[in-house]
Motif scaffolding. Structure first.
Motif, PDB file in Angstrom:
ATOM      1  N   SER A   9       0.834  -1.193   0.000  1.00 60.82           N
ATOM      2  CA  SER A   9       0.000   0.000   0.000  1.00 60.82           C
ATOM      3  C   SER A   9       0.873   1.249   0.000  1.00 60.82           C
ATOM      4  N   GLY A  10       0.572   2.157  -0.918  1.00 59.91           N
ATOM      5  CA  GLY A  10       1.306   3.412  -0.993  1.00 59.91           C
ATOM      6  C   GLY A  10       2.637   3.332  -1.711  1.00 59.91           C
ATOM      7  N   THR A  12       5.597   3.424  -4.345  1.00 62.62           N
ATOM      8  CA  THR A  12       5.964   4.131  -5.568  1.00 62.62           C
ATOM      9  C   THR A  12       6.798   3.186  -6.438  1.00 62.62           C
ATOM     10  N   ASN A  39       0.623   6.492  -6.876  1.00 62.61           N
ATOM     11  CA  ASN A  39       1.303   6.976  -5.665  1.00 62.61           C
ATOM     12  C   ASN A  39       2.458   7.909  -6.017  1.00 62.61           C
ATOM     13  N   ARG A  43       2.608  11.787  -4.743  1.00 61.60           N
ATOM     14  CA  ARG A  43       3.789  12.262  -4.002  1.00 61.60           C
ATOM     15  C   ARG A  43       4.625  13.278  -4.779  1.00 61.60           C
TER      16      ARG A  43
END
Length: 150
Positions: A9-10, A12, A39, A43
């Motif tokens: 999860s999350g 890059t 992601n 970001r």
């Protein structure tokens, strides 16, 4: 069909390259589908760094399993996500387009690339308006499957 997924999860593209790729290279896959990018857009990652990570991931699979096709599952049009309002939708839409274009240039001839439409229908999202729902996953899976050449 047997399949295995590896993710975080999350994550890059840089996280995938450093943390998930080494274990994935040991798989005996008939096809590889790489889903990464939203992601990175959220970001604010630099498009060139994102492209370098994608290129390195695909090159690693090509070196480990040269006959296995790699499909980049594409960059969703983040600016059209129902959960996002202006000006955030505009900013993330611009970021996702930059990353999409960088990915297409970086992977040209090295991986098949799924091309998302500029806008996704609201019914393709789950209730949070950000993540794909069942209908969205079904459509996306069709796009990916059409690019797998075994």
């Amino acid at each position: 069909v047997d399949w295995e997924a590896r993710g975080a999860s999350g994550a890059t593209a840089a996280d995938v390259r450093r943390g998930l790729l080494p274990g994935a290279l040991a798989w005996r896959a008939h096809a590889v589908v790489l889903s990464v990018g939203v992601n990175d857009a959220v970001r604010g990652r630099d498009a060139a760094a994102f492209a370098d990570d994608l290129r390195a991931i695909v090159a690693a699979f090509a070196a480990a399993t040269p006959a296995v096709p790699v499909v980049y599952a594409g960059m969703a049009p983040v600016g059209s996500f129902p959960a996002l309002a202006a000006p955030l939708a505009t900013l993330l839409g611009q970021r996702s387009r930059r990353l999409r274009d960088a990915a297409a240039r970086a992977l040209d001839g090295h991986a098949a690339v799924v091309e998302f439409p500029d806008v996704l229908a609201p019914q393709t999202f789950c209730g949070d308006g950000f993540h794909p729902g069942e209908a969205g996953c079904a459509v996306w899976a069709d796009w990916v499957a059409a690019r797998i050449r075994l």
